[in-house]
Design an enzyme around this catalytic site. Structure first.
Site, short mmCIF file in Angstrom:
data_model
loop_
_atom_site.label_atom_id
_atom_site.label_comp_id
_atom_site.label_asym_id
_atom_site.label_seq_id
_atom_site.Cartn_x
_atom_site.Cartn_y
_atom_site.Cartn_z
N TYR A 95 20.30 88.55 -21.17
CA TYR A 95 19.86 87.66 -22.16
C TYR A 95 18.56 87.44 -22.44
O TYR A 95 17.20 87.19 -21.58
CB TYR A 95 20.41 86.55 -22.01
CG TYR A 95 21.75 86.40 -23.32
CD1 TYR A 95 22.38 86.64 -24.23
CD2 TYR A 95 22.87 85.49 -22.82
CE1 TYR A 95 22.66 86.46 -24.92
CE2 TYR A 95 23.84 85.39 -23.34
CZ TYR A 95 24.60 86.07 -23.97
OH TYR A 95 25.76 86.21 -24.69
N MET B 113 26.54 80.83 -20.49
CA MET B 113 27.55 79.93 -20.41
C MET B 113 28.18 80.50 -19.54
O MET B 113 29.28 79.52 -18.35
CB MET B 113 28.05 79.88 -22.10
CG MET B 113 29.27 78.56 -21.80
SD MET B 113 29.97 78.77 -23.41
CE MET B 113 28.34 78.75 -24.93
N LYS C 134 29.83 54.84 -10.42
CA LYS C 134 29.08 55.19 -12.24
C LYS C 134 29.63 56.66 -12.35
O LYS C 134 28.99 57.28 -11.24
CB LYS C 134 28.09 54.74 -12.55
CG LYS C 134 26.66 55.36 -11.72
CD LYS C 134 25.66 54.59 -11.73
CE LYS C 134 24.16 54.20 -11.46
NZ LYS C 134 22.95 53.90 -11.36
N ARG D 291 13.29 47.40 -16.78
CA ARG D 291 14.24 48.45 -17.71
C ARG D 291 15.30 46.39 -17.95
O ARG D 291 14.83 45.99 -18.52
CB ARG D 291 14.92 48.97 -16.48
CG ARG D 291 16.14 49.57 -17.51
CD ARG D 291 16.47 51.36 -16.24
NE ARG D 291 17.15 50.76 -15.36
CZ ARG D 291 17.68 52.03 -14.29
NH1 ARG D 291 17.44 53.16 -14.14
NH2 ARG D 291 18.68 51.53 -13.34
C1 LIG Z 1 22.43 53.51 -9.93
C2 LIG Z 1 22.63 52.52 -9.61
C3 LIG Z 1 22.65 51.84 -8.40
C4 LIG Z 1 22.48 53.27 -7.19
O1 LIG Z 1 21.42 54.23 -7.00
P1 LIG Z 1 21.35 55.57 -5.66
O2 LIG Z 1 19.49 55.81 -5.71
O3 LIG Z 1 22.22 56.32 -6.48
O4 LIG Z 1 21.65 54.98 -4.51
C5 LIG Z 1 21.99 50.52 -7.64
N1 LIG Z 1 21.89 49.84 -8.24
C6 LIG Z 1 21.53 50.31 -9.74
C7 LIG Z 1 21.64 48.86 -10.82
C8 LIG Z 1 22.13 51.36 -10.03
O5 LIG Z 1 22.18 51.42 -11.83
#
Ligand SMILES: *Cc1c(COP(=O)(O)O)cnc(C)c1O
Length: 384
Positions: free
Chosen positions: A272, A325, A52, A150
């Site tokens: 800055y 930046m 993802k 969740r």
């Molecule tokens: C992002 C995610 C993972 C992967 O988690 P990591 O901690 O990056 O290994 C696995 N399962 C779900 C449901 C996630 O949202």
């Protein structure tokens, strides 16, 4: 090696890219080594990969095919858009979408051979109606909430769905999963409580492969691996668990270039807001990376504060004052002058400066560091 920019941008350059001011190197061999390590840890469970958010910012377009060549057959993404991009790269992989079924999207899942991770009784109902209407038992996963509150079916919903035989007969339930809230704290009692809840709840649903562990969950041991594990951060070289001594190979290397070196007198300020006052006459270097490159502004330092230390070869150089930046300022007083000249490269993430260390100083986690790596640096993929 492949470059994301047109090849002419690099032609005639030395290996270190003479005209570049920042280079982000992504080591696909390290990614594959991390995948094999996780697969061995979880064996005989299947090791999937979570890609993802553009493979945690590293670039799904190259990361996912590399994982596939290493033997990974099952992938997880967050959104349908990500899944469609992944399908174009990997025609044969099993692809699950954590976001689940948004109203009216079932046909898109079917058309691209994607599997929704169904998060509620309502989504299961919609998927089952769609399958019945098409006369096809399409694959899906079900997410049970085992205590994180969740995404996923509550215990009550699982009870209700336990008797919905018609719905289950209309679909192919290929995976039942849940997600751990505290796996990064190896001794936290919540993990075992969630594992038990997962066992109790999934027993009420039709038999399917089971999955509970993310990267940190894999390190909790075999009891958490079930049939399939879902690592993300450990693949990309992050540190999944706080107290663990498991180190995965760094996959990301970020280097920036010294644009200018100047002498600053005692009592003068830097950057800055004039937040850093020099305590002695110093040599400082201005480096060509800033918050637009994912070098968080929260890595700024002020008087009396010790910030992140970056490296020039084996020499250390602390960050001084505000991150802007496009630029940071570092103290190179202790670095030999011939190594800290205009044009020299500075290691900002790499073997000496972990994404974890950077995250610690920025008040965040390495996941956020990786997913915010900017698009400005030249991306260079090696290995794979
Ligand atoms: C992002 C995610 C993972 C992967 O988690 P990591 O901690 O990056 O290994 C696995 N399962 C779900 C449901 C996630 O949202």
């Amino acid at each position: 090696m492949s470059l994301e920019r047109p090849p002419e941008a690099a032609s005639g350059e030395r290996e270190d890219g003479a005209s570049e001011t920042a280079i982000l190197t992504i080591d696909l061999d390290a990614l594959i080594a991390n995948y094999r390590r996780l697969r061995d840890l979880a064996s005989p469970a299947e090791c999937a990969a979570v890609v993802k958010a553009d493979a945690y910012g590293l670039g799904m377009a190259l990361a996912a095919p590399a994982l596939s060549r290493a033997g990974c057959k099952t992938f997880f993404v967050a959104t349908l858009g990500e899944a469609r991009a992944l399908r174009a790269l990997l025609p044969d992989a099993a692809i699950y979408v954590f976001a689940g079924l948004m109203p009216g999207t079932a046909e898109l899942y079917r058309a691209h051979d994607l599997r929704p991770v169904l998060n509620s009784a309502e989504e299961i109902g919609e998927w089952a109606s769609f399958c019945a209407m098409r006369g096809e038992k399409l694959a899906c996963a079900v997410h049970i909430d085992s205590g994180m509150n969740r995404l996923g079916l509550s215990a009550d919903e699982v009870d209700r769905m336990a008797h919905a035989r018609d719905l289950w007969q209309a679909v192919t339930l290929s995976l039942v999963m849940s997600h751990l809230a505290c796996a990064d704290e190896p001794t936290h009692p919540k993990s075992e409580a969630q594992r038990k809840a997962f066992d109790r709840l999934r027993a009420k649903l039709p038999m399917a492969l089971a999955s509970l562990a993310n990267s940190a969950g894999i390190l909790l041991g075999r009891a958490y691996a079930y049939d399939l594990v879902r690592p993300g951060i450990a693949l990309y070289g992050g540190k999944p668990a706080r107290q663990s001594d498991h180190h995965f190979h760094p996959v990301v290397h970020l280097k920036g270039r010294i644009l200018q070196v100047r002498k600053v007198a005692e009592g003068e300020t830097v950057g800055y807001g004039a937040t850093h006052t020099m305590k002695r006459p110093s040599r400082v270097a201005i480096v060509s990376v800033g918050y637009a490159d994912g070098f968080f502004r929260s890595l700024s330092t002020k008087d009396g504060q010790e910030g992140l230390v970056v490296y020039i070869g084996s020499h250390t150089a602390p960050i001084l004052g505000r991150v802007s930046m496009d630029l940071i300022t570092i103290d190179v007083s202790l670095v030999p002058e011939e190594l800290s000249r205009r044009g020299a490269w500075v290691e900002l993430i790499g073997p000496n400066v972990s994404a974890q260390a950077m995250a610690h100083h920025a008040g965040t986690i390495d996941y956020e560091i990786l997913t915010n790596l900017g698009r400005r640096a030249l991306r260079r993929y090696v290995g794979g």
